[in-house]
Motif scaffolding. Structure first.
Motif, PDB file in Angstrom:
ATOM      1  N   MET A 125      43.954  35.703  88.166  1.00 21.22           N
ATOM      2  CA  MET A 125      42.671  35.637  88.850  1.00 21.22           C
ATOM      3  C   MET A 125      42.712  34.505  89.880  1.00 21.22           C
ATOM      4  N   ARG A 126      42.727  34.853  91.151  1.00 25.37           N
ATOM      5  CA  ARG A 126      42.911  33.881  92.208  1.00 25.37           C
ATOM      6  C   ARG A 126      41.589  33.454  92.816  1.00 25.37           C
ATOM      7  N   GLY A 127      41.537  32.227  93.280  1.00 27.05           N
ATOM      8  CA  GLY A 127      40.306  31.700  93.846  1.00 27.05           C
ATOM      9  C   GLY A 127      39.993  32.275  95.214  1.00 27.05           C
ATOM     10  N   ASN A 128      38.735  32.540  95.462  1.00 24.38           N
ATOM     11  CA  ASN A 128      38.310  33.092  96.737  1.00 24.38           C
ATOM     12  C   ASN A 128      36.955  32.528  97.154  1.00 24.38           C
ATOM     13  N   GLY A 129      36.786  31.208  97.046  1.00 21.40           N
ATOM     14  CA  GLY A 129      35.520  30.641  97.494  1.00 21.40           C
ATOM     15  C   GLY A 129      34.438  30.746  96.445  1.00 21.40           C
ATOM     16  N   ASP A 130      33.214  30.910  96.908  1.00 28.82           N
ATOM     17  CA  ASP A 130      32.062  30.835  96.029  1.00 28.82           C
ATOM     18  C   ASP A 130      31.670  32.164  95.390  1.00 28.82           C
ATOM     19  N   LYS A 131      32.177  33.277  95.868  1.00 30.32           N
ATOM     20  CA  LYS A 131      31.801  34.581  95.323  1.00 30.32           C
ATOM     21  C   LYS A 131      32.668  34.894  94.111  1.00 30.32           C
ATOM     22  N   THR A 132      31.987  35.138  92.976  1.00 28.61           N
ATOM     23  CA  THR A 132      32.708  35.402  91.730  1.00 28.61           C
ATOM     24  C   THR A 132      32.191  36.677  91.081  1.00 28.61           C
ATOM     25  N   ALA A 133      33.007  37.261  90.208  1.00 33.30           N
ATOM     26  CA  ALA A 133      32.629  38.539  89.594  1.00 33.30           C
ATOM     27  C   ALA A 133      33.063  38.622  88.144  1.00 33.30           C
ATOM     28  N   VAL A 134      32.242  39.333  87.370  1.00 35.21           N
ATOM     29  CA  VAL A 134      32.609  39.788  86.030  1.00 35.21           C
ATOM     30  C   VAL A 134      32.672  41.304  86.094  1.00 35.21           C
ATOM     31  N   ILE A 135      33.734  41.884  85.508  1.00 37.35           N
ATOM     32  CA  ILE A 135      33.934  43.337  85.563  1.00 37.35           C
ATOM     33  C   ILE A 135      33.908  43.913  84.152  1.00 37.35           C
ATOM     34  N   LEU A 136      33.209  45.038  84.007  1.00 38.05           N
ATOM     35  CA  LEU A 136      33.163  45.764  82.735  1.00 38.05           C
ATOM     36  C   LEU A 136      33.515  47.227  82.988  1.00 38.05           C
ATOM     37  N   ASP A 137      34.551  47.698  82.326  1.00 36.46           N
ATOM     38  CA  ASP A 137      34.946  49.105  82.443  1.00 36.46           C
ATOM     39  C   ASP A 137      35.720  49.492  81.189  1.00 36.46           C
ATOM     40  N   ARG A 138      35.579  50.752  80.787  1.00 41.85           N
ATOM     41  CA  ARG A 138      36.270  51.199  79.574  1.00 41.85           C
ATOM     42  C   ARG A 138      37.777  51.278  79.759  1.00 41.85           C
ATOM     43  N   HIS A 139      38.237  51.362  81.004  1.00 42.04           N
ATOM     44  CA  HIS A 139      39.648  51.619  81.276  1.00 42.04           C
ATOM     45  C   HIS A 139      40.342  50.392  81.872  1.00 42.04           C
ATOM     46  N   PRO A 140      41.341  49.838  81.171  1.00 37.98           N
ATOM     47  CA  PRO A 140      42.067  48.666  81.683  1.00 37.98           C
ATOM     48  C   PRO A 140      42.659  48.888  83.070  1.00 37.98           C
ATOM     49  N   LEU A 141      43.088  50.108  83.379  1.00 37.04           N
ATOM     50  CA  LEU A 141      43.645  50.380  84.702  1.00 37.04           C
ATOM     51  C   LEU A 141      42.604  50.169  85.796  1.00 37.04           C
ATOM     52  N   TRP A 142      41.345  50.555  85.513  1.00 36.75           N
ATOM     53  CA  TRP A 142      40.276  50.342  86.481  1.00 36.75           C
ATOM     54  C   TRP A 142      39.983  48.856  86.635  1.00 36.75           C
ATOM     55  N   LEU A 143      40.043  48.114  85.528  1.00 34.70           N
ATOM     56  CA  LEU A 143      39.825  46.671  85.608  1.00 34.70           C
ATOM     57  C   LEU A 143      40.851  46.030  86.536  1.00 34.70           C
ATOM     58  N   ASP A 144      42.102  46.447  86.398  1.00 43.92           N
ATOM     59  CA  ASP A 144      43.166  45.894  87.232  1.00 43.92           C
ATOM     60  C   ASP A 144      42.965  46.277  88.702  1.00 43.92           C
ATOM     61  N   ALA A 145      42.622  47.549  88.931  1.00 40.63           N
ATOM     62  CA  ALA A 145      42.411  48.016  90.304  1.00 40.63           C
ATOM     63  C   ALA A 145      41.231  47.292  90.957  1.00 40.63           C
ATOM     64  N   LEU A 146      40.156  47.101  90.199  1.00 44.14           N
ATOM     65  CA  LEU A 146      38.982  46.418  90.737  1.00 44.14           C
ATOM     66  C   LEU A 146      39.277  44.953  91.039  1.00 44.14           C
ATOM     67  N   GLU A 147      40.063  44.318  90.186  1.00 41.42           N
ATOM     68  CA  GLU A 147      40.401  42.918  90.431  1.00 41.42           C
ATOM     69  C   GLU A 147      41.187  42.772  91.735  1.00 41.42           C
ATOM     70  N   ARG A 148      42.121  43.707  91.981  1.00 42.93           N
ATOM     71  CA  ARG A 148      42.894  43.657  93.222  1.00 42.93           C
ATOM     72  C   ARG A 148      42.004  43.922  94.439  1.00 42.93           C
ATOM     73  N   LEU A 149      41.058  44.866  94.286  1.00 39.89           N
ATOM     74  CA  LEU A 149      40.150  45.166  95.389  1.00 39.89           C
ATOM     75  C   LEU A 149      39.234  43.978  95.681  1.00 39.89           C
ATOM     76  N   LEU A 150      38.726  43.347  94.632  1.00 43.39           N
ATOM     77  CA  LEU A 150      37.849  42.189  94.803  1.00 43.39           C
ATOM     78  C   LEU A 150      38.581  41.028  95.464  1.00 43.39           C
ATOM     79  N   ASP A 151      39.823  40.828  95.088  1.00 44.41           N
ATOM     80  CA  ASP A 151      40.621  39.777  95.714  1.00 44.41           C
ATOM     81  C   ASP A 151      40.735  40.034  97.216  1.00 44.41           C
ATOM     82  N   ARG A 152      40.867  41.311  97.576  1.00 42.92           N
ATOM     83  CA  ARG A 152      41.014  41.692  98.987  1.00 42.92           C
ATOM     84  C   ARG A 152      39.744  41.417  99.793  1.00 42.92           C
ATOM     85  N   VAL A 153      38.572  41.548  99.152  1.00 46.34           N
ATOM     86  CA  VAL A 153      37.314  41.334  99.881  1.00 46.34           C
ATOM     87  C   VAL A 153      36.749  39.925  99.679  1.00 46.34           C
TER      88      VAL A 153
END
Length: 223
Positions: free
Chosen positions: A1-29
């Motif tokens: 989990m890499r730092g990206n300023g002041d915007k932070t997120a908690v993610i909830l999903d039944r599927h670990p693959l979606w959690l990983d994909a969302l984390e990568r997408l969030l890092d990008r934005v």
């Protein structure tokens, strides 16, 4: 989990693959993931402990939990500054209305294009509604084809679309129409679905192309 300023997120999903994909997408934005889990209970604890600026949750996951959508209400109430993004495999009006009524800022269908999901996450930080569908979109839809379509808008939906295109915010619309902001959001979600658009800007453009505004009055998208 890499730092990206002041915007932070908690993610909830039944599927670990979606959690990983969302984390990568969030890092990008530009959003730092401070918690990711498949458990609603763990997600609630993370929200209270980390105080994130955005909470991204799968609709089916919270709907099937003990508290149902009440979980989203509790999560929002425990951290009033959090913006909620609901991801779902369902695009029916009932599910969309229930999510917005429970406090969601954004509703995004899981079959949406990646750029739509990224836009939905960015939109979560603004005082507006966003509904991302799973359609395949052309960059510039042809006005001639659009003008022959009848989206089946109700009289109230046409009224709201006109006001949105004129630049009024959700809170202004609620006061003008003597309804709650959640009711405005519900009408807007139906308008977006019927017009096959993703946000206020696209809906405003549709209104201009179809003569709902005077040609001398440019449409604007209110935040």
């Amino acid at each position: 989990m890499r730092g990206n300023g002041d915007k932070t997120a908690v993610i909830l999903d039944r599927h670990p693959l979606w959690l990983d994909a969302l984390e990568r997408l969030l890092d990008r934005v530009g959003v730092t993931v401070v918690g990711a889990t498949t458990s609603p209970a763990e997600a609630f604890d993370m929200i209270e402990e980390q105080r994130p600026t955005v909470f991204i949750t799968e609709y089916d996951c919270i709907e099937q939990s003990e508290d149902g959508l009440a979980f989203l209400r509790r999560a929002t109430a425990s951290n009033p500054g959090v913006h909620s993004v609901v991801l779902s495999t369902q695009d029916d009006a009932g599910s969309i209305e229930a999510a917005f009524a429970a406090g969601a800022s954004v509703y995004c269908v899981k079959t949406a294009e990646p750029e739509d999901l990224a836009s939905a996450i960015r939109q979560a930080f603004h005082n507006s509604i966003y509904y991302a569908s799973g359609r395949a979109r052309d960059a510039e839809p042809a006005p001639s084809r659009q003008s022959s379509e009848d989206p089946g808008l109700t009289k109230r939906e046409v009224e709201i679309l006109q006001l949105v295109a004129e630049g009024y915010s959700n809170s202004q619309l609620a006061k003008m129409l003597w309804v709650t902001e959640q009711t405005v959001k519900f009408h807007l979600s139906n308008i977006y679905r019927k017009l096959d658009v993703a946000n206020r800007t696209e809906a405003s453009r549709w209104a201009q192309l179809h003569g709902l505004l005077p040609t001398s009055h440019p449409a604007t998208a209110a935040a």
